[in-house]
Design a protein around this motif. Structure first.
Motif, PDB file in Angstrom:
ATOM      1  N   LEU A   1     -61.365  -8.939  22.079  1.00 32.22           N
ATOM      2  CA  LEU A   1     -60.323  -9.228  21.287  1.00 32.22           C
ATOM      3  C   LEU A   1     -60.257 -10.749  21.027  1.00 32.22           C
ATOM      4  O   LEU A   1     -60.617 -11.354  21.836  1.00 32.22           O
ATOM      5  CB  LEU A   1     -58.920  -8.884  21.876  1.00 32.22           C
ATOM      6  CG  LEU A   1     -58.329  -7.230  21.945  1.00 32.22           C
ATOM      7  CD1 LEU A   1     -59.291  -6.488  22.927  1.00 32.22           C
ATOM      8  CD2 LEU A   1     -57.058  -7.338  22.177  1.00 32.22           C
ATOM      9  N   ASP A   2     -60.231 -11.169  19.789  1.00 34.52           N
ATOM     10  CA  ASP A   2     -60.435 -12.479  19.478  1.00 34.52           C
ATOM     11  C   ASP A   2     -59.814 -12.481  17.888  1.00 34.52           C
ATOM     12  O   ASP A   2     -58.906 -11.630  17.472  1.00 34.52           O
ATOM     13  CB  ASP A   2     -61.858 -12.893  19.176  1.00 34.52           C
ATOM     14  CG  ASP A   2     -62.717 -12.286  18.122  1.00 34.52           C
ATOM     15  OD1 ASP A   2     -61.978 -11.271  17.450  1.00 34.52           O
ATOM     16  OD2 ASP A   2     -63.715 -12.400  18.122  1.00 34.52           O
ATOM     17  N   ASN A   3     -59.880 -13.882  17.472  1.00 33.32           N
ATOM     18  CA  ASN A   3     -59.088 -14.326  16.281  1.00 33.32           C
ATOM     19  C   ASN A   3     -57.809 -14.109  16.418  1.00 33.32           C
ATOM     20  O   ASN A   3     -57.050 -13.492  15.338  1.00 33.32           O
ATOM     21  CB  ASN A   3     -59.853 -13.442  15.131  1.00 33.32           C
ATOM     22  CG  ASN A   3     -59.512 -14.343  13.960  1.00 33.32           C
ATOM     23  OD1 ASN A   3     -59.350 -15.337  13.824  1.00 33.32           O
ATOM     24  ND2 ASN A   3     -59.780 -13.336  12.666  1.00 33.32           N
ATOM     25  N   PHE A   4     -57.100 -14.406  17.418  1.00 33.37           N
ATOM     26  CA  PHE A   4     -55.606 -14.183  17.641  1.00 33.37           C
ATOM     27  C   PHE A   4     -54.840 -15.483  16.603  1.00 33.37           C
ATOM     28  O   PHE A   4     -55.229 -16.506  16.768  1.00 33.37           O
ATOM     29  CB  PHE A   4     -54.887 -14.542  18.935  1.00 33.37           C
ATOM     30  CG  PHE A   4     -55.289 -13.337  19.669  1.00 33.37           C
ATOM     31  CD1 PHE A   4     -54.479 -12.279  19.990  1.00 33.37           C
ATOM     32  CD2 PHE A   4     -56.606 -13.229  20.597  1.00 33.37           C
ATOM     33  CE1 PHE A   4     -54.612 -11.278  20.902  1.00 33.37           C
ATOM     34  CE2 PHE A   4     -56.958 -11.991  21.273  1.00 33.37           C
ATOM     35  CZ  PHE A   4     -55.887 -11.084  21.641  1.00 33.37           C
ATOM     36  N   SER A   5     -54.013 -14.872  16.028  1.00 37.34           N
ATOM     37  CA  SER A   5     -52.958 -15.751  15.295  1.00 37.34           C
ATOM     38  C   SER A   5     -52.082 -16.434  16.009  1.00 37.34           C
ATOM     39  O   SER A   5     -51.722 -15.739  17.032  1.00 37.34           O
ATOM     40  CB  SER A   5     -52.507 -15.195  13.805  1.00 37.34           C
ATOM     41  OG  SER A   5     -51.413 -14.281  14.354  1.00 37.34           O
ATOM     42  N   SER A   6     -51.498 -17.189  15.625  1.00 45.23           N
ATOM     43  CA  SER A   6     -50.259 -18.068  16.295  1.00 45.23           C
ATOM     44  C   SER A   6     -49.249 -16.983  16.343  1.00 45.23           C
ATOM     45  O   SER A   6     -48.747 -16.420  15.396  1.00 45.23           O
ATOM     46  CB  SER A   6     -49.773 -19.281  15.729  1.00 45.23           C
ATOM     47  OG  SER A   6     -48.694 -19.693  16.367  1.00 45.23           O
TER      48      SER A   6
ATOM     49  N   SER B   1     -51.906 -11.279  13.886  1.00 43.79           N
ATOM     50  CA  SER B   1     -52.695 -10.466  13.899  1.00 43.79           C
ATOM     51  C   SER B   1     -54.137 -10.698  14.912  1.00 43.79           C
ATOM     52  O   SER B   1     -53.931 -12.051  15.463  1.00 43.79           O
ATOM     53  CB  SER B   1     -53.187 -10.741  12.517  1.00 43.79           C
ATOM     54  OG  SER B   1     -53.712 -12.214  12.196  1.00 43.79           O
ATOM     55  N   PHE B   2     -55.039 -10.223  15.035  1.00 46.51           N
ATOM     56  CA  PHE B   2     -55.998 -10.321  15.764  1.00 46.51           C
ATOM     57  C   PHE B   2     -57.150  -9.192  15.309  1.00 46.51           C
ATOM     58  O   PHE B   2     -57.009  -8.238  14.745  1.00 46.51           O
ATOM     59  CB  PHE B   2     -55.744 -10.111  17.391  1.00 46.51           C
ATOM     60  CG  PHE B   2     -55.024  -9.056  17.622  1.00 46.51           C
ATOM     61  CD1 PHE B   2     -55.942  -7.648  18.347  1.00 46.51           C
ATOM     62  CD2 PHE B   2     -53.578  -8.864  17.856  1.00 46.51           C
ATOM     63  CE1 PHE B   2     -55.233  -6.747  18.479  1.00 46.51           C
ATOM     64  CE2 PHE B   2     -53.095  -7.662  18.029  1.00 46.51           C
ATOM     65  CZ  PHE B   2     -53.989  -6.523  18.633  1.00 46.51           C
ATOM     66  N   ASP B   3     -58.389  -9.485  15.978  1.00 46.65           N
ATOM     67  CA  ASP B   3     -59.387  -8.530  15.552  1.00 46.65           C
ATOM     68  C   ASP B   3     -59.933  -8.015  17.018  1.00 46.65           C
ATOM     69  O   ASP B   3     -59.670  -8.568  18.147  1.00 46.65           O
ATOM     70  CB  ASP B   3     -60.730  -9.510  15.353  1.00 46.65           C
ATOM     71  CG  ASP B   3     -60.380  -9.905  13.637  1.00 46.65           C
ATOM     72  OD1 ASP B   3     -59.518  -9.501  13.005  1.00 46.65           O
ATOM     73  OD2 ASP B   3     -61.284 -10.798  13.251  1.00 46.65           O
ATOM     74  N   ILE B   4     -60.423  -6.710  16.910  1.00 46.65           N
ATOM     75  CA  ILE B   4     -61.117  -6.112  17.888  1.00 46.65           C
ATOM     76  C   ILE B   4     -62.563  -5.941  17.677  1.00 46.65           C
ATOM     77  O   ILE B   4     -62.582  -5.171  16.677  1.00 46.65           O
ATOM     78  CB  ILE B   4     -60.315  -4.673  18.290  1.00 46.65           C
ATOM     79  CG1 ILE B   4     -58.596  -5.189  18.750  1.00 46.65           C
ATOM     80  CG2 ILE B   4     -61.056  -4.028  19.474  1.00 46.65           C
ATOM     81  CD1 ILE B   4     -57.835  -3.933  19.215  1.00 46.65           C
ATOM     82  N   LEU B   5     -63.439  -6.262  18.174  1.00 46.51           N
ATOM     83  CA  LEU B   5     -64.821  -5.717  18.093  1.00 46.51           C
ATOM     84  C   LEU B   5     -65.165  -4.833  19.192  1.00 46.51           C
ATOM     85  O   LEU B   5     -64.992  -5.061  20.383  1.00 46.51           O
ATOM     86  CB  LEU B   5     -65.917  -7.186  18.570  1.00 46.51           C
ATOM     87  CG  LEU B   5     -67.175  -6.997  18.066  1.00 46.51           C
ATOM     88  CD1 LEU B   5     -67.540  -6.369  16.755  1.00 46.51           C
ATOM     89  CD2 LEU B   5     -68.066  -8.057  18.518  1.00 46.51           C
TER      90      LEU B   5
ATOM     91  N   ARG C   1     -65.861  -4.005  13.800  1.00 46.34           N
ATOM     92  CA  ARG C   1     -64.849  -4.909  13.786  1.00 46.34           C
ATOM     93  C   ARG C   1     -63.617  -4.295  13.354  1.00 46.34           C
ATOM     94  O   ARG C   1     -63.742  -3.988  12.238  1.00 46.34           O
ATOM     95  CB  ARG C   1     -65.377  -6.309  13.346  1.00 46.34           C
ATOM     96  CG  ARG C   1     -64.183  -7.388  13.511  1.00 46.34           C
ATOM     97  CD  ARG C   1     -64.582  -8.929  13.090  1.00 46.34           C
ATOM     98  NE  ARG C   1     -65.268  -9.390  14.113  1.00 46.34           N
ATOM     99  CZ  ARG C   1     -65.011 -10.023  15.327  1.00 46.34           C
ATOM    100  NH1 ARG C   1     -63.817 -10.256  15.366  1.00 46.34           N
ATOM    101  NH2 ARG C   1     -65.736 -10.543  16.031  1.00 46.34           N
ATOM    102  N   PHE C   2     -62.679  -4.450  13.899  1.00 51.39           N
ATOM    103  CA  PHE C   2     -61.317  -4.039  13.292  1.00 51.39           C
ATOM    104  C   PHE C   2     -60.363  -5.033  13.201  1.00 51.39           C
ATOM    105  O   PHE C   2     -60.247  -5.953  14.271  1.00 51.39           O
ATOM    106  CB  PHE C   2     -60.684  -2.719  14.015  1.00 51.39           C
ATOM    107  CG  PHE C   2     -61.362  -1.556  14.229  1.00 51.39           C
ATOM    108  CD1 PHE C   2     -61.289  -0.463  13.450  1.00 51.39           C
ATOM    109  CD2 PHE C   2     -62.369  -1.389  15.138  1.00 51.39           C
ATOM    110  CE1 PHE C   2     -62.243   0.620  13.232  1.00 51.39           C
ATOM    111  CE2 PHE C   2     -63.238  -0.216  15.218  1.00 51.39           C
ATOM    112  CZ  PHE C   2     -63.042   0.915  14.363  1.00 51.39           C
ATOM    113  N   HIS C   3     -59.541  -5.248  12.298  1.00 49.98           N
ATOM    114  CA  HIS C   3     -58.805  -6.406  12.020  1.00 49.98           C
ATOM    115  C   HIS C   3     -56.982  -5.516  12.196  1.00 49.98           C
ATOM    116  O   HIS C   3     -57.054  -4.709  11.081  1.00 49.98           O
ATOM    117  CB  HIS C   3     -58.775  -7.200  10.824  1.00 49.98           C
ATOM    118  CG  HIS C   3     -57.720  -8.157  10.573  1.00 49.98           C
ATOM    119  ND1 HIS C   3     -57.674  -9.297  11.263  1.00 49.98           N
ATOM    120  CD2 HIS C   3     -56.755  -8.297   9.527  1.00 49.98           C
ATOM    121  CE1 HIS C   3     -56.756 -10.211  10.998  1.00 49.98           C
ATOM    122  NE2 HIS C   3     -56.064  -9.596   9.838  1.00 49.98           N
TER     123      HIS C   3
END
Length: 134
Positions: A100-105, A67-71, A80-82
């Motif tokens: 793009l941030d909040n990248f999961s492993s 998963s990741f987020d796009i602002l 913001r979209f998850h």
């Protein structure tokens, strides 16, 4: 273009006990023909990607794994979209600042683009982008 032109698009999902299948057809499921595909992976924890806008490029972003987020920012509004499923993606229209941030492993981000790479299509400075959209 307003941020409301960007949206989550559900893709076809064919379920099967052997595993599911999803496909994307340019000009059908997404509003452009696909001229380039690239993907981001092995993004270190805490890292951001993107941090730019495109003058003319349309993109469709799919989270293939993790998963990741796009602002997104259109110069006036932010949203913001998850993304965390491979059977939907985010359509991003031109003149939209993205981060793009909040990248999961193990996250894998695939991007379908309306054009081949062109450095002249990028706006890499946020102040320049804000000026262009005011």
């Amino acid at each position: 273009m307003p941020i409301s032109d960007c949206r989550i698009i559900d893709l076809p999902k064919i379920t099967d006990q052997r595993g599911n299948l999803t496909f994307v057809e340019g000009g059908n499921h997404i509003p452009f023909d696909i001229k380039r595909v690239y993907y981001l992976y092995d993004v270190p924890g805490g890292s951001d990607r993107g941090e730019h806008a495109h003058k003319n490029l349309h993109q469709f972003v799919i989270c293939m794994s993790g998963s990741f987020d796009i602002l997104l920012n259109d110069g006036k509004n932010e949203q913001r979209f998850h993304l965390n499923r491979s059977y939907f993606g985010l359509y991003i229209c031109p003149m939209m600042w993205r981060n793009l941030d909040n990248f999961s492993s193990g996250a894998v981000c695939m991007v379908l683009a309306s054009e081949v790479y062109d450095e002249n299509d990028y706006i890499r400075n946020l102040d320049e982008f804000k000026l262009a959209t005011s």
